[in-house]
Design a protein around this motif. Structure first.
Motif, short mmCIF file in Angstrom:
data_model
loop_
_atom_site.label_atom_id
_atom_site.label_comp_id
_atom_site.label_asym_id
_atom_site.label_seq_id
_atom_site.Cartn_x
_atom_site.Cartn_y
_atom_site.Cartn_z
N GLY A 22 -19.31 -6.22 -49.00
CA GLY A 22 -18.73 -7.43 -48.42
C GLY A 22 -17.56 -7.19 -47.50
O GLY A 22 -17.16 -8.08 -46.75
N TRP A 31 -17.12 -22.43 -46.46
CA TRP A 31 -17.61 -21.31 -47.26
C TRP A 31 -18.43 -20.33 -46.43
O TRP A 31 -19.29 -20.73 -45.66
CB TRP A 31 -18.48 -21.80 -48.42
CG TRP A 31 -17.72 -22.21 -49.63
CD1 TRP A 31 -17.51 -23.47 -50.08
CD2 TRP A 31 -17.07 -21.34 -50.55
NE1 TRP A 31 -16.76 -23.46 -51.23
CE2 TRP A 31 -16.48 -22.15 -51.55
CE3 TRP A 31 -16.92 -19.96 -50.64
CZ2 TRP A 31 -15.76 -21.62 -52.61
CZ3 TRP A 31 -16.19 -19.43 -51.70
CH2 TRP A 31 -15.62 -20.25 -52.67
N ARG A 32 -18.20 -19.03 -46.65
CA ARG A 32 -19.11 -17.99 -46.19
C ARG A 32 -19.93 -17.55 -47.39
O ARG A 32 -19.44 -17.51 -48.52
CB ARG A 32 -18.35 -16.81 -45.58
CG ARG A 32 -17.43 -17.21 -44.42
CD ARG A 32 -17.09 -16.05 -43.54
NE ARG A 32 -18.23 -15.56 -42.78
CZ ARG A 32 -18.72 -16.15 -41.68
NH1 ARG A 32 -18.16 -17.25 -41.23
NH2 ARG A 32 -19.76 -15.64 -41.06
N GLN A 78 -21.26 -14.77 -48.62
CA GLN A 78 -20.90 -13.66 -49.50
C GLN A 78 -19.73 -14.02 -50.40
O GLN A 78 -19.73 -13.73 -51.60
CB GLN A 78 -20.57 -12.42 -48.67
CG GLN A 78 -20.28 -11.17 -49.50
CD GLN A 78 -21.46 -10.74 -50.35
OE1 GLN A 78 -22.60 -10.79 -49.90
NE2 GLN A 78 -21.20 -10.34 -51.59
N ALA A 79 -18.74 -14.70 -49.82
CA ALA A 79 -17.58 -15.11 -50.63
C ALA A 79 -18.01 -16.12 -51.69
O ALA A 79 -17.52 -16.09 -52.83
CB ALA A 79 -16.51 -15.72 -49.73
N ASP A 135 -10.47 -14.42 -46.14
CA ASP A 135 -11.30 -13.28 -45.75
C ASP A 135 -10.51 -12.39 -44.81
O ASP A 135 -10.17 -12.80 -43.70
CB ASP A 135 -12.56 -13.80 -45.06
CG ASP A 135 -13.55 -12.70 -44.75
OD1 ASP A 135 -13.41 -11.62 -45.36
OD2 ASP A 135 -14.45 -12.91 -43.91
N PRO A 189 -12.17 -21.53 -50.93
CA PRO A 189 -12.60 -20.15 -50.67
C PRO A 189 -11.41 -19.21 -50.57
O PRO A 189 -10.32 -19.60 -50.15
CB PRO A 189 -13.33 -20.25 -49.32
CG PRO A 189 -13.64 -21.69 -49.15
CD PRO A 189 -12.56 -22.45 -49.86
N GLU A 230 -19.77 -14.32 -54.60
CA GLU A 230 -18.80 -13.61 -55.44
C GLU A 230 -18.00 -14.57 -56.31
O GLU A 230 -17.77 -14.30 -57.50
CB GLU A 230 -17.87 -12.80 -54.54
CG GLU A 230 -18.58 -11.64 -53.83
CD GLU A 230 -17.71 -11.00 -52.76
OE1 GLU A 230 -16.57 -11.47 -52.56
OE2 GLU A 230 -18.18 -10.04 -52.12
N GLN A 231 -17.59 -15.70 -55.74
CA GLN A 231 -16.85 -16.68 -56.52
C GLN A 231 -17.73 -17.32 -57.59
O GLN A 231 -17.29 -17.56 -58.72
CB GLN A 231 -16.28 -17.77 -55.60
CG GLN A 231 -15.40 -18.80 -56.32
CD GLN A 231 -14.19 -18.15 -56.98
OE1 GLN A 231 -13.51 -17.33 -56.38
NE2 GLN A 231 -13.93 -18.51 -58.23
#
Length: 465
Positions: free
Chosen positions: A35, A397-398, A400-401, A461, A458, A404-405
């Motif tokens: 990521g 939101w992305r 990948q994030a 990043d 989020p 993970e969350q």
């Protein structure tokens, strides 16, 4: 960045290879994590004192090694080496033990299958002559009575069916590999939807094929893009999922299917139609295999409608490809085990498959109703009787994030990037499934965790430098 500068300076050979090697070493050391976003091409070129073209080639080499993934408009990110393994791993964590609820796997709903298996095995145990035949070598295409049974089963679902053109395989993945090994040679170009089943991408890489993803719209593959690429290059085959597309759940319209078939005929492109989801409802559109039997390699099986562990796949091929495909299958594994196919054939013959299908449809409808109840105010798409749900994430939101969350919140889902072909631009979306958990209450808890994640803030990043 300092480590890269030192490592690249110490290496001989092409600088772009040294860059890819340095990325690999940084991943092995733990300096780069899945990521992590790498510097832009220009920023890294300036820092290393090389051309932008060198960095581009270095990133491409790292992508070829499956170390990174490039996302158009977003950047280059460290790839999760466990993504594909997770796609095919079926060790579901028991949520009662404190582990995460796994909604990342598209599995058949588990219900009456265990009892059906026990009953069928008991019946077979009293038939020594049948058991002897099932323990013997058979024709590489499969036993004749089994192929007849499966051909009838497919025919009832509207698939143009011929037992002489049917081969029994060790699951749908095996059918994909057999088809590619038969019709392609290393270096050939194959196409698919830009978001596609990762198992096909893996099979294409193993066969050393060039794989390009086509853009999609609400009706399926963009026909104009397909024809445009056919004009420019000479693709050998197009792999597609016109029914219950995985991961987006799109159902390709009848008109678009006709366009795809006509283009394939015009440019002599073979079609691999993946129908493993097997939506046998009355509203089902005409399969490509029925529209163009001379052009289509039809891939089906029982993984989603009965049980994945049965490993019974079906590959129906054009008449002029039967002998060569049978030769490939024989060279690959001689034949698919006839025992499992026999069990499934008995379920079909007794009507148990229809009872199982009715139960699965009712359960899927009830579970999808839960999805609508709990996430209906978000951008979701799902067929009423399907197992997959496609969720377009809110702007903040992305993917990948979010994944993970969500895992930190106790639920496992998949990013759109998991399904992206090469550098195809994956949307900020996720796919999750209603089927891998044992009951609706566990699904409800998983959906609550997804909603909790959607409603949270989020993380920031930050690029890796």
């Amino acid at each position: 960045m300092t480590i890269w500068l030192n490592e690249i300076a110490e290496r001989t050979g092409p600088r772009y290879v040294a860059l890819a090697d340095s990325i690999a070493n940084a991943i092995d050391r733990g300096d780069l994590q899945p990521g992590d976003r790498l510097p832009t091409h220009r920023a890294l070129a300036d820092a290393l004192g090389v051309t932008i073209g060198t960095v581009t080639r270095g990133y491409q080499e790292a992508e070829r090694r499956q170390l990174v993934s490039a996302r158009v408009g977003s950047g280059t990110f460290i790839r999760d080496r466990n993504v594909e393994h997770a796609m095919h791993g079926f060790g579901i964590i028991d949520p009662q033990s404190g582990g995460a609820i796994d909604l990342g796997l598209s599995l058949s709903l588990n219900g009456p299958q265990t009892q059906l298996m026990a009953d069928s095995l008991q019946q077979l145990s009293a038939e020594p002559s049948t058991l002897q035949a099932l323990l013997s070598y058979q024709n590489e295409q499969g036993m004749a009575h089994q192929r007849n049974r499966f051909a009838t089963w497919l025919g009832e679902a509207g698939v143009d069916s011929d037992p002489e053109r049917l081969l029994l395989c060790c699951g749908g993945q095996h059918a994909i590999s057999i088809a590619l090994q038969t019709i392609c040679r290393p270096g050939d170009l194959v196409l698919s939807e830009g978001l596609t089943y990762p198992g096909f991408s893996a099979a294409a890489r193993l066969a050393q094929l060039r794989h390009v993803g086509l853009p999609m719209d609400s009706e399926g593959i963009d026909a104009g893009a397909f024809e445009g690429l056919c004009r420019q290059q000479k693709p050998r085959a197009l792999y597609c999922m016109p029914a219950l597309h995985n991961p987006t759940t799109i159902e390709t319209s009848q008109e678009r299917r006709q366009q795809i078939v006509e283009i394939a005929r015009r440019y002599d492109v073979l079609l691999l139609e993946d129908d493993i989801q097997f939506n046998a409802t009355p509203e089902r559109h005409t399969p490509l295999a029925t529209m163009a039997p001379e052009q289509v390699f039809y891939i089906g099986g029982v993984a989603k409608v009965m049980a994945g562990g049965l490993r019974v796949g079906l590959l129906q091929v054009p008449q002029n490809w039967v002998a060569e495909t049978a030769h490939t299958l024989r060279a690959n594994c001689w034949m698919a085990p006839p025992l499992m196919a026999e069990l499934v054939c008995r379920w079909i013959g007794e009507g148990s498959d229809k009872q199982l299908h009715r139960w699965q449809c009712q359960e899927a409808i009830a579970r999808q109703a839960l999805v609508d109840e709990m996430l209906g105010d978000y951008a979701i798409a799902h067929p009423p009787q399907g197992y997959n749900v496609w969720l377009e994430l809110p702007p903040q939101w992305r993917a990948q994030a979010f994944v993970e969350q969500a895992e930190r919140n106790g639920v496992l889902v998949k990013t759109a990037e998991t399904f992206a072909v090469g550098s195809f631009h994956a949307p900020q979306a996720i796919r999750f499934c209603i089927s891998p958990v044992a009951d609706r209450e566990t699904l409800r808890r998983g959906l609550e965790k997804i909603r909790l994640t959607l409603e949270s803030t989020p993380p920031i990043d930050r690029p890796v430098m």
